[in-house]
Design an enzyme around this catalytic site. Structure first.
Site, PDB file in Angstrom:
ATOM      1  N   ARG A   1      65.028  55.948 105.228  1.00 58.83           N
ATOM      2  CA  ARG A   1      65.257  55.232 103.986  1.00 58.83           C
ATOM      3  C   ARG A   1      64.445  53.943 103.918  1.00 58.83           C
ATOM      4  O   ARG A   1      64.056  53.495 102.851  1.00 58.83           O
ATOM      5  CB  ARG A   1      66.748  54.917 103.858  1.00 58.83           C
ATOM      6  CG  ARG A   1      67.110  54.240 102.579  1.00 58.83           C
ATOM      7  CD  ARG A   1      68.597  54.213 102.369  1.00 58.83           C
ATOM      8  NE  ARG A   1      69.280  53.371 103.314  1.00 58.83           N
ATOM      9  CZ  ARG A   1      70.606  53.228 103.369  1.00 58.83           C
ATOM     10  NH1 ARG A   1      71.365  53.910 102.540  1.00 58.83           N
ATOM     11  NH2 ARG A   1      71.151  52.445 104.234  1.00 58.83           N
ATOM     12  N   TYR A   2      64.234  53.322 105.069  1.00 58.92           N
ATOM     13  CA  TYR A   2      63.448  52.087 105.131  1.00 58.92           C
ATOM     14  C   TYR A   2      62.123  52.422 105.803  1.00 58.92           C
ATOM     15  O   TYR A   2      62.085  53.258 106.702  1.00 58.92           O
ATOM     16  CB  TYR A   2      64.178  51.035 105.962  1.00 58.92           C
ATOM     17  CG  TYR A   2      65.564  50.723 105.480  1.00 58.92           C
ATOM     18  CD1 TYR A   2      65.758  49.945 104.344  1.00 58.92           C
ATOM     19  CD2 TYR A   2      66.676  51.207 106.161  1.00 58.92           C
ATOM     20  CE1 TYR A   2      67.036  49.653 103.907  1.00 58.92           C
ATOM     21  CE2 TYR A   2      67.964  50.913 105.730  1.00 58.92           C
ATOM     22  CZ  TYR A   2      68.138  50.133 104.597  1.00 58.92           C
ATOM     23  OH  TYR A   2      69.395  49.844 104.165  1.00 58.92           O
TER      24      TYR A   2
ATOM     25  N   ARG B   1      61.860  52.181 110.006  1.00 56.12           N
ATOM     26  CA  ARG B   1      62.849  52.713 110.942  1.00 56.12           C
ATOM     27  C   ARG B   1      63.506  53.971 110.397  1.00 56.12           C
ATOM     28  O   ARG B   1      63.664  54.125 109.193  1.00 56.12           O
ATOM     29  CB  ARG B   1      63.910  51.670 111.280  1.00 56.12           C
ATOM     30  CG  ARG B   1      64.652  51.086 110.095  1.00 56.12           C
ATOM     31  CD  ARG B   1      65.066  49.645 110.434  1.00 56.12           C
ATOM     32  NE  ARG B   1      65.985  49.042 109.484  1.00 56.12           N
ATOM     33  CZ  ARG B   1      65.612  48.455 108.338  1.00 56.12           C
ATOM     34  NH1 ARG B   1      64.338  48.467 107.952  1.00 56.12           N
ATOM     35  NH2 ARG B   1      66.509  47.882 107.558  1.00 56.12           N
TER      36      ARG B   1
ATOM     37  N   CYS C   1      81.747  63.296 117.797  1.00 64.64           N
ATOM     38  CA  CYS C   1      82.108  61.931 118.201  1.00 64.64           C
ATOM     39  C   CYS C   1      83.199  61.993 119.263  1.00 64.64           C
ATOM     40  O   CYS C   1      83.884  63.000 119.406  1.00 64.64           O
ATOM     41  CB  CYS C   1      82.641  61.131 117.018  1.00 64.64           C
ATOM     42  SG  CYS C   1      81.506  61.051 115.620  1.00 64.64           S
TER      43      CYS C   1
ATOM     44  N   CYS D   1      87.185  58.611 113.244  1.00 66.78           N
ATOM     45  CA  CYS D   1      87.737  57.463 112.552  1.00 66.78           C
ATOM     46  C   CYS D   1      88.156  57.910 111.157  1.00 66.78           C
ATOM     47  O   CYS D   1      87.395  58.599 110.478  1.00 66.78           O
ATOM     48  CB  CYS D   1      86.668  56.378 112.460  1.00 66.78           C
ATOM     49  SG  CYS D   1      85.896  56.100 114.077  1.00 66.78           S
TER      50      CYS D   1
ATOM     51  N   CYS E   1      85.649  57.078 108.294  1.00 65.14           N
ATOM     52  CA  CYS E   1      84.223  57.339 108.546  1.00 65.14           C
ATOM     53  C   CYS E   1      83.443  57.637 107.274  1.00 65.14           C
ATOM     54  O   CYS E   1      83.836  58.470 106.474  1.00 65.14           O
ATOM     55  CB  CYS E   1      84.070  58.515 109.500  1.00 65.14           C
ATOM     56  SG  CYS E   1      82.353  58.920 109.816  1.00 65.14           S
TER      57      CYS E   1
ATOM     58  N   ARG F   1      80.662  59.110 107.248  1.00 71.30           N
ATOM     59  CA  ARG F   1      80.055  60.436 107.390  1.00 71.30           C
ATOM     60  C   ARG F   1      81.127  61.494 107.655  1.00 71.30           C
ATOM     61  O   ARG F   1      80.864  62.514 108.282  1.00 71.30           O
ATOM     62  CB  ARG F   1      79.025  60.451 108.521  1.00 71.30           C
ATOM     63  CG  ARG F   1      77.838  59.540 108.260  1.00 71.30           C
ATOM     64  CD  ARG F   1      76.598  59.939 109.057  1.00 71.30           C
ATOM     65  NE  ARG F   1      75.524  59.034 108.688  1.00 71.30           N
ATOM     66  CZ  ARG F   1      75.072  58.036 109.482  1.00 71.30           C
ATOM     67  NH1 ARG F   1      75.579  57.858 110.693  1.00 71.30           N
ATOM     68  NH2 ARG F   1      74.112  57.253 109.071  1.00 71.30           N
TER      69      ARG F   1
ATOM     70  N   ASP G   1      82.635  51.754 102.954  1.00 74.68           N
ATOM     71  CA  ASP G   1      81.961  52.667 102.025  1.00 74.68           C
ATOM     72  C   ASP G   1      82.977  53.521 101.261  1.00 74.68           C
ATOM     73  O   ASP G   1      84.100  53.729 101.731  1.00 74.68           O
ATOM     74  CB  ASP G   1      81.012  53.577 102.810  1.00 74.68           C
ATOM     75  CG  ASP G   1      79.910  52.787 103.496  1.00 74.68           C
ATOM     76  OD1 ASP G   1      79.239  52.005 102.809  1.00 74.68           O
ATOM     77  OD2 ASP G   1      79.754  52.939 104.726  1.00 74.68           O
TER      78      ASP G   1
ATOM     79  N   ASP H   1      76.441  48.550 101.911  1.00 74.06           N
ATOM     80  CA  ASP H   1      75.488  49.653 101.790  1.00 74.06           C
ATOM     81  C   ASP H   1      75.659  50.176 100.366  1.00 74.06           C
ATOM     82  O   ASP H   1      76.700  50.761 100.033  1.00 74.06           O
ATOM     83  CB  ASP H   1      75.807  50.731 102.838  1.00 74.06           C
ATOM     84  CG  ASP H   1      74.548  51.406 103.335  1.00 74.06           C
ATOM     85  OD1 ASP H   1      73.649  51.647 102.505  1.00 74.06           O
ATOM     86  OD2 ASP H   1      74.470  51.694 104.536  1.00 74.06           O
TER      87      ASP H   1
ATOM     88  N   LYS I   1      71.015  48.576 102.351  1.00 78.33           N
ATOM     89  CA  LYS I   1      72.009  47.575 102.740  1.00 78.33           C
ATOM     90  C   LYS I   1      71.567  46.189 102.263  1.00 78.33           C
ATOM     91  O   LYS I   1      70.402  45.836 102.424  1.00 78.33           O
ATOM     92  CB  LYS I   1      72.130  47.537 104.268  1.00 78.33           C
ATOM     93  CG  LYS I   1      72.700  48.792 104.897  1.00 78.33           C
ATOM     94  CD  LYS I   1      72.796  48.614 106.411  1.00 78.33           C
ATOM     95  CE  LYS I   1      73.411  49.804 107.103  1.00 78.33           C
ATOM     96  NZ  LYS I   1      72.534  51.002 107.103  1.00 78.33           N
TER      97      LYS I   1
HETATM   98  C1  LIG Z   1      71.942  51.331 108.276  1.00 78.09           C
HETATM   99  C2  LIG Z   1      70.705  52.103 108.297  1.00 78.09           C
HETATM  100  C3  LIG Z   1      69.618  51.665 109.064  1.00 78.09           C
HETATM  101  C4  LIG Z   1      69.665  50.426 109.919  1.00 78.09           C
HETATM  102  O1  LIG Z   1      69.655  49.285 109.142  1.00 78.09           O
HETATM  103  P1  LIG Z   1      69.465  47.854 109.839  1.00 78.09           P
HETATM  104  O2  LIG Z   1      69.660  46.920 108.701  1.00 78.09           O
HETATM  105  O3  LIG Z   1      68.120  47.839 110.446  1.00 78.09           O
HETATM  106  O4  LIG Z   1      70.551  47.751 110.890  1.00 78.09           O
HETATM  107  C5  LIG Z   1      68.463  52.401 109.028  1.00 78.09           C
HETATM  108  N1  LIG Z   1      68.350  53.511 108.278  1.00 78.09           N
HETATM  109  C6  LIG Z   1      69.387  53.956 107.522  1.00 78.09           C
HETATM  110  C7  LIG Z   1      69.205  55.182 106.725  1.00 78.09           C
HETATM  111  C8  LIG Z   1      70.602  53.275 107.517  1.00 78.09           C
HETATM  112  O5  LIG Z   1      71.621  53.726 106.789  1.00 78.09           O
HETATM  113  S1  SF4 Z   2      82.642  56.078 112.306  1.00 77.43           S
HETATM  114 FE1  SF4 Z   2      82.266  58.280 111.991  1.00 77.43          FE
HETATM  115  S2  SF4 Z   2      80.361  58.700 113.103  1.00 77.43           S
HETATM  116 FE2  SF4 Z   2      81.180  56.747 113.904  1.00 77.43          FE
HETATM  117  S3  SF4 Z   2      82.461  57.335 115.672  1.00 77.43           S
HETATM  118 FE3  SF4 Z   2      83.812  57.192 113.874  1.00 77.43          FE
HETATM  119  S4  SF4 Z   2      83.910  59.319 113.133  1.00 77.43           S
HETATM  120 FE4  SF4 Z   2      82.096  59.181 114.467  1.00 77.43          FE
END
Ligand SMILES: *Cc1c(COP(=O)(O)O)cnc(C)c1O
Ligand code: SF4
Length: 345
Positions: free
Chosen positions: A91-92, A95, A104, A108, A111, A113, A274, A311, A318
Site C-alpha cells: 500500500r505504501y 514497504r 495466530c 483476539c 481483530c 483481520r 478498526d 487506519d 494510516k
Molecule cells: C500498517 C501497515 C504498514 C506499516 O505502516 P507503518 O506506518 O510503517 O508502521 C505497511 N503496510 C500496510 C499495508 C499496513 O497496513
Molecule cells: S490481532 Fe488478529 S492477527 Fe493479530 S494476533 Fe490477534 S487475531 Fe491474530
C-alpha cells in the site's frame, strides 16, 4: 488450575471455567464464525469471577460479536485491494506486508483481520505462493522494508522463519525486516534462542513489534522473553489497540506504556479500533482517544508516548489523529492551560 495447553473451543473454555455452562450454546455459535484460541499463559491471567476482566474481554468470545454495526467491513483497512500477489500487501511505496501464515497463537475478539485469520481463514502460503511473494519483493527495488505479519509469524517454526530470513537476505534493496507478533507476551516459552537466531537470519536491521493491550500481559515471563530478543540486538517497538473496557482509561494505558518502556520496548502505535465485523462493543470514539493521549502527555515520560493512529477505512492508509496543542495564536500546555504563541513581543 490453569490449563496446560491452548484452549481452542467454547467447550474447552467452559471446561476451564472461563465461561459459564449456560452460555456455551450461544458462544459455540460465535466460535463457529470467529476462531477461538487462548494460550495457557493468557488463560492463567484471567480472573473468571470478574465479568469485566480485561484479558477475558480480549480473548473470550461474546454474543455481541454476532451483531453487525453500520460501517463494519470484513476487510476494514483494504488489505485485499492492495494485494498484488497472495501473501503480499503493498500500500505504501517503500514497504510491504508479507503474510506467510494466517494462524495466530491467540485469536483476539477485535481483530481487524478476523475474517482472514484462523483455521477457516486464508491458508498458510504454499511453497509456490511463497516463491511468488519473494519474487514480487525482489522485482520491486523501491521496497526498503518487509513487515512480516499475518496472522502471527512467530507461530511458525524457527526453521521456517530462518528460511524466510535467508531468502530476504538475498534481496539487496531490502534493508529492514520487521516482525509483528503477540507471541513474546502470549506464549513466552516459544521465544527460544533458536527462535531469536531465526529472527535475525536475514542479517538486515531487524525489528520486532509486540502487540499488547493491557499491562497484565507483560508478565515476568513475557518480559524475560522480550529481554532475549532485545539482548540479541533486535530493537522492539509496541502496538496497542485502543479498546473499550480494556485499556481506555489513563491509568491502564499509562501503566501499559510504562510496562513497555521498562521492558525496553519503545511505544510506537496506539491504533484507533478498526471497523471489523461484530466489534462495536469494544470501540471508543476518536475524542476519547485524544483525551487519553492528552492525559498521557501530561502525566508520564516522553518515552512512554505512542502515536495515536487511524487506519482510514477502505485502505487509504494510516494517519496520526492525536490531539492538537497549537492553535492559531495560542498553544495549550500539558495541564490544559492556553498561552499566547508566538509570545507577545
Ligand atoms: C500498517 C501497515 C504498514 C506499516 O505502516 P507503518 O506506518 O510503517 O508502521 C505497511 N503496510 C500496510 C499495508 C499496513 O497496513
Ligand atoms: S490481532 Fe488478529 S492477527 Fe493479530 S494476533 Fe490477534 S487475531 Fe491474530
Amino acid at each position: 488450575m490453569p490449563p496446560a495447553h491452548t484452549l481452542r473451543s467454547a467447550q474447552a473454555l467452559a471446561d476451564a471455567g472461563l465461561i459459564a455452562p449456560e452460555r456455551l450454546p450461544a458462544l459455540e455459535r460465535v466460535a463457529a464464525q470467529y476462531a477461538v484460541a487462548i494460550t495457557a499463559d493468557m488463560a492463567a491471567l484471567i480472573e473468571p469471577a470478574n465479568a469485566a476482566d480485561p484479558i477475558a474481554r480480549q480473548f473470550v468470545p461474546q454474543t455481541a460479536e454476532l451483531v453487525s454495526a453500520p460501517g463494519e467491513d470484513p476487510d476494514p483497512i483494504g488489505d485485499l485491494t492492495h494485494s498484488p500477489v497472495e501473501g503480499i500487501v503493498h500500500r505504501y511505496p517503500d514497504r510491504v506486508l508479507l503474510k506467510p501464515t494466517h494462524t495466530c497463537a491467540v485469536y483476539c475478539r477485535f481483530c481487524f483481520r478476523r475474517e482472514m485469520v484462523g483455521p477457516e481463514g486464508l491458508k498458510t502460503l504454499s511453497p509456490d505462493q511463497l516463491d511468488a511473494a519473494f519474487a514480487y519483493v525482489a522485482s520491486h527495488p523501491e521496497i526498503w522494508e518487509v513487515i512480516v505479519t499475518g496472522g502471527d509469524p512467530l507461530v511458525l517454526s524457527p526453521r521456517r522463519l530462518r528460511d524466510i530470513g535467508e531468502r530476504l537476505a538475498k534481496i539487496e534493496h531490502v534493508k529492514v525486516v520487521r516482525f509483528h507478533t503477540r507471541v513474546p507476551a502470549v506464549d513466552p516459552a516459544a521465544i527460544t534462542g533458536e527462535m531469536v537466531d531465526a529472527l535475525k537470519a536475514s542479517g538486515k536491521a531487524v525489528y520486532v513489534a509486540l502487540h499488547a493491550n493491557h499491562p497484565r500481559e507483560l508478565t515476568a515471563a513475557a518480559r524475560a522473553a522480550c529481554a532475549k530478543i532485545v539482548d540479541a540486538g533486535v530493537p522492539m517497538i509496541s502496538q496497542t489497540v485502543l479498546l473499550a473496557g480494556i485499556n481506555d482509561d489513563p491509568e491502564t494505558l499509562g501503566a501499559l506504556m510504562r510496562a513497555f518502556v521498562e521492558t525496553r520496548i519503545k511505544p510506537y502505535y496506539l491504533h484507533h479500533h478498526d471497523y471489523a465485523p461484530g466489534t462495536a462493543h469494544l470501540r471508543t470514539s476518536i475524542a476519547e482517544g485524544q483525551a487519553l493521549m492528552k492525559a498521557l502527555r501530561g502525566a508520564i515520560s516522553g518515552l512512554c508516548q505512542p502515536t495515536y493512529i487511524l487506519d482510514i477505512p477502505g485502505g487509504h492508509g494510516k494517519v496520526p489523529v492525536g490531539p492538537a496543542y497549537l492553535g492559531d495564536q495560542s498553544v495549550e500546555d500539558p495541564q490544559g492551560q492556553a498561552h499566547p504563541y508566538p509570545p507577545a513581543g
